[in-house]
Design a protein around this motif. Structure first.
Motif, mmCIF file in Angstrom:
data_model
loop_
_atom_site.group_PDB
_atom_site.id
_atom_site.type_symbol
_atom_site.label_atom_id
_atom_site.label_comp_id
_atom_site.label_asym_id
_atom_site.label_seq_id
_atom_site.Cartn_x
_atom_site.Cartn_y
_atom_site.Cartn_z
ATOM 1 N N PHE A 14 43.008 51.705 47.677
ATOM 2 C CA PHE A 14 42.113 51.671 46.532
ATOM 3 C C PHE A 14 42.934 51.829 45.253
ATOM 4 C CE2 PHE A 14 38.864 53.077 49.689
ATOM 5 C CZ PHE A 14 37.986 52.022 49.511
ATOM 6 N N ALA A 15 42.678 50.955 44.294
ATOM 7 C CA ALA A 15 43.445 50.965 43.054
ATOM 8 C C ALA A 15 42.550 50.507 41.907
ATOM 9 C CB ALA A 15 44.667 50.051 43.165
ATOM 10 N N ASN A 16 42.997 50.778 40.688
ATOM 11 C CA ASN A 16 42.294 50.309 39.495
ATOM 12 C C ASN A 16 42.793 48.920 39.129
ATOM 13 O OD1 ASN A 16 42.535 53.624 38.601
ATOM 14 N ND2 ASN A 16 40.552 52.618 38.559
ATOM 15 N N VAL A 17 41.868 47.975 39.026
ATOM 16 C CA VAL A 17 42.186 46.611 38.598
ATOM 17 C C VAL A 17 41.237 46.256 37.454
ATOM 18 C CG1 VAL A 17 42.951 46.029 40.929
ATOM 19 C CG2 VAL A 17 40.616 45.490 40.236
ATOM 20 N N ASP A 18 41.332 45.043 36.967
ATOM 21 C CA ASP A 18 40.432 44.579 35.903
ATOM 22 C C ASP A 18 39.553 43.466 36.444
ATOM 23 O OD1 ASP A 18 41.476 46.333 33.978
ATOM 24 O OD2 ASP A 18 43.143 44.979 33.578
ATOM 25 N N ALA A 19 38.270 43.498 36.058
ATOM 26 C CA ALA A 19 37.303 42.567 36.639
ATOM 27 C C ALA A 19 36.306 42.125 35.588
ATOM 28 C CB ALA A 19 36.578 43.230 37.806
ATOM 29 N N GLU A 20 35.571 41.090 35.918
ATOM 30 C CA GLU A 20 34.461 40.656 35.077
ATOM 31 C C GLU A 20 33.398 40.015 35.956
ATOM 32 O OE1 GLU A 20 35.659 37.790 32.188
ATOM 33 O OE2 GLU A 20 36.428 36.348 33.654
ATOM 34 N N LEU A 21 32.151 40.165 35.531
ATOM 35 C CA LEU A 21 31.017 39.537 36.192
ATOM 36 C C LEU A 21 30.131 38.917 35.131
ATOM 37 C CD1 LEU A 21 31.110 42.710 37.847
ATOM 38 C CD2 LEU A 21 30.152 41.059 39.462
ATOM 39 N N TYR A 22 29.663 37.720 35.400
ATOM 40 C CA TYR A 22 28.758 37.073 34.464
ATOM 41 C C TYR A 22 27.822 36.157 35.236
ATOM 42 C CZ TYR A 22 32.309 33.391 34.904
ATOM 43 O OH TYR A 22 33.196 32.461 35.393
ATOM 44 N N GLY A 23 26.707 35.816 34.618
ATOM 45 C CA GLY A 23 25.769 34.962 35.313
ATOM 46 C C GLY A 23 24.453 34.840 34.594
ATOM 47 N N VAL A 24 23.492 34.314 35.319
ATOM 48 C CA VAL A 24 22.156 34.094 34.783
ATOM 49 C C VAL A 24 21.153 34.259 35.915
ATOM 50 C CG1 VAL A 24 22.325 31.599 35.154
ATOM 51 C CG2 VAL A 24 20.665 32.493 33.512
#
Length: 698
Positions: free
Chosen positions: A545-555
């Motif tokens: 388990f580690a800290n990463v960068d993410a994004e989520l988008y949608g409709v």
């Protein structure tokens, strides 16, 4: 039991469920309200609420929530499903049962919160659209509160009897369920008992039977309340006993959960100042093993039984005062959880590992939230600060363990096992008054989440993953930092005389997202004690388990139209995209694009609904998690109901009419031998199944 979705943005105020068994919920443009039982023909109108009669969702209440726009079901077993909402699930959602937050009893979340909300006992499910308000606690996404049926206060001083009971049977797993409430009330007192029992066999699919997929659950308890002047007090107690229940995506099945809940509330007004308070406890005992429901390992040394405990104490006090044309809520809340996990081999008393020992997690929060209006614009503005503390006791291992785990335990015990941090959340939720059938919504938020105890304190390489069920071996990291999300979403609610439409677009940028990553830079080279132990457990490439960068988008969109006085169409479309920002990979277990369309013909006493469910391919999968792609599919369901008499209704239907063989992307991978599903294969969806249910109320 009937299941209705009330999705119109105009729904507001108090909803009364049939007869004396009532559940109440406020709704606004910022909430979805699912009325699980009751007869809306008696208390609502189609014009105001646009109900959508739905097929049976199975024994898991998460399946009911999954029908909402933006939502989906994480299928980890008959009673272990989780809600995914706009790509997020697990501890990232603020999920409560009857207003109560509590910690899961097991390290793999075999008992997520809605495990404790049997559908025959649930009256209303309230879902915070987009993000949860700060008054409900921290969390990166929306909130869910499954509120139980109650015999509510009535008018007059005479006691009146009331009940709300559901009985149901399904063919796909040869299961049945019966449950409800019964009691008495008047204008000042209320009391009811509650209870339910469910039992089901293994699930059928077009290729055979999913082994180790049966379930058993029983709940009993009571609820009481009193009104005096401007004050109302309430007490709720219940006990849940989950019996042997299969979990094919996990290396073990549930042997039992024995859980006690108690909650007390006191709300009222003093000197023109309103106040609300709640205090609760949840106490979970849990055992799981790999030999009762599934074929036992051929080697007695591979038998495993894990025992886990979790106790959660929580409390909240808030005052509400008038301020600048609105209401200002000021409050404090606290949540204190103790956990412990021990792995054993019943064939060897010297084999034991206290893998997560004496975990203590405490959160103390303060919040301020103002709700009001300025002309046509409504606003909910909130800020909260949370003070987190977490610690782990010393890990212990039995004398039968080899030196590898002993050395890892010693290294963990020598490390700094205490952590504390302060987080700050802020939420701005704006919506316009409806004008000519149109209203607008805008949400901007900064939300945080502290890593869970499995993510932080798992020193031993195991498949405990907090419910990910991806088949990987995981190792925790004491250096994890908090997840931080920046959120924006906007939508509009359109309503006319014969239609409604609610589109929403959203974006979440999450820094320090907790995700499994390769344990070290030399993947496939076993050169550390952790990798050696992981390889002994069947995975030579463990994840950390580690800290990463993410994004989520949608409709997501839901809408409907009345074609005639008796015929209407209702539909939902959901799309979410989840990606890593630090490397070229996708987030794990993201729902594929999906849609549903139901045509309902409704008369005064009966209705029939035909539904199509369309699910797209999902090939945007996580390479890091070795995630398999899935093909798209289409399902067809039909459901009907009839009101036989006042307070008596019958409904029935058939799901997956054409017995489609399909793989639900959010299901896990089979871990059970001698099943009609190969080990490591994605678990199939349910085959064709009929159901019938009877609902009685007064």
């Amino acid at each position: 039991m009937k299941t209705y979705l009330f999705l119109s943005a105009s729904l507001a105020g108090v909803m009364s469920l049939c007869g004396a068994a009532q559940a109440q919920s406020s709704a606004s443009a910022l909430q979805d309200v699912i009325v699980v039982t009751g007869s809306p023909r008696e208390s609502m109108t189609v014009d105001a609420t646009a109900p959508d009669f739905t097929p049976d969702a199975g024994p898991d209440a998460a399946g009911i929530v999954a029908r909402l726009p933006g939502a989906a079901l994480i299928d980890n077993g008959a009673l272990s499903g989780q809600v995914q909402y706009r790509g997020l699930f697990g501890e990232r959602l603020n999920i409560r049962v009857d207003g109560q937050s509590f910690a899961s009893g097991g390290p793999n979340m075999m008992d997520p919160p809605l495990h404790y909300a049997p559908a025959p006992l649930v009256g209303v499910i309230v879902v915070d659209r987009g993000v949860s308000p700060v008054r409900n606690g921290p969390g990166l996404a929306g909130g869910v509160d499954a509120q139980f049926k109650r015999v509510g206060f009535t008018e007059g001083s005479d006691l009146k009897l009331g009940y709300d009971v559901t009985a149901l049977a399904r063919s796909v797993d040869e299961s049945y369920a019966v449950g409800g409430v019964a009691g008495a009330s008047n204008e000042a007192l209320r009391f009811n008992i509650l209870g339910s029992y469910e039992d089901g066999g293994d699930v059928e699919f077009p290729g055979g039977t999913i082994a180790s997929s049966s379930h058993r659950r029983a709940v009993y308890g009571a609820s009481a309340g009193a009104k005096f002047g401007d004050h109302e007090v309430g007490v709720d107690v219940r006990r849940q006993k989950t019996g042997p229940t299969g979990n094919p995506p996990f290396p073990m099945d549930i042997r039992f959960f024995e859980t006690d809940f108690a909650r007390a509330t006191w709300n009222g007004a003093l000197g023109g100042v309103k106040f609300e308070s709640a205090f609760s406890i949840a106490d979970v005992d849990h055992a799981m093993n790999n030999f009762d429901l599934r074929p036992a390992p051929p080697d007695p040394a591979r038998f495993r039984e894990t025992f886990a405990e979790a106790r959660t104490l929580s409390g909240k006090v808030a005052i509400i005062v008038p301020a600048t044309g609105g209401d200002l809520r000021l409050g404090v809340d606290i949540e204190d959880a103790d956990k412990d996990v021990t792995i054993t081999n019943p064939n060897n008393p010297n084999f034991f590992i206290n893998s997560l020992a004496d975990i203590e997690i405490q959160r103390k929060g303060v919040f301020a939230e103002w709700t009001g209006a300025a002309g046509w614009l409504n606003a909910e503005l909130g800020v909260r600060a949370d003070f987190h503390d977490a610690s782990a006791g010393e890990a212990t291992v039995g004398p039968a363990l080899p030196m590898g785990p002993v050395n890892l335990a010693d290294a963990f015990n020598a490390a700094d096992r205490e952590w504390d941090k302060t987080t700050v959340d802020g939420v701005i939720r704006l919506w316009s008054e409806e004008a000519n059938g149109v209203s607008w919504r805008l949400t901007l938020a900064h939300k945080t989440r502290a890593p869970g105890y499995v993510e932080r304190f798992s020193w031993l390489p195991t498949q405990a993953s907090g419910g990910l069920a991806d088949g990987n071996v995981y190792i925790g990291d004491l250096q994890l930092t908090n997840e931080t999300a920046w959120i924006a979403e906007a939508g509009t609610d359109l309503r006319g005389d014969n239609f409604y439409l609610r589109p929403t677009v959203f974006y979440r940028r999450i820094d320090d997202y907790v995700q499994g990553v390769p344990f070290d830079a030399t993947v496939d080279v076993i050169d550390t004690p952790q990798e050696m132990i992981a390889a002994m457990n069947g995975d030579s490439t463990p994840l950390r388990f580690a800290n990463v960068d993410a994004e989520l988008y949608g409709v997501d969109v839901d809408g409907g139209v009345a074609l005639t006085d008796h015929l209407r169409l209702d539909g939902v479309v959901s799309y979410v995209r989840g990606k890593r920002r630090d490397i070229d990979d996708n987030l794990y277990r993201i729902s594929p694009p999906h849609a549903s369309l139901a045509a309902t013909y409704e008369r005064a006493k009966w209705s029939v609904s035909a539904e199509t469910v369309l699910v797209a391919d999902q090939n945007k999968v996580s390479v890091t998690n070795s995630e398999q792609a899935t093909d798209g599919y289409a399902l067809f369901n039909i459901t009907g109901d009839i009101e036989l008499a006042t307070g008596v209704s019958l409904s029935a239907g058939v799901t997956n009419i054409f017995d489609k063989d399909y793989r639900h992307h959010l299901a896990g991978y089979n871990r059970v031998a001698n099943s009609d599903v190969a080990i490591g294969e994605r678990l199939p969806g349910n085959g064709r199944g009929a159901f019938v249910r009877v609902h009685l109320s007064r």
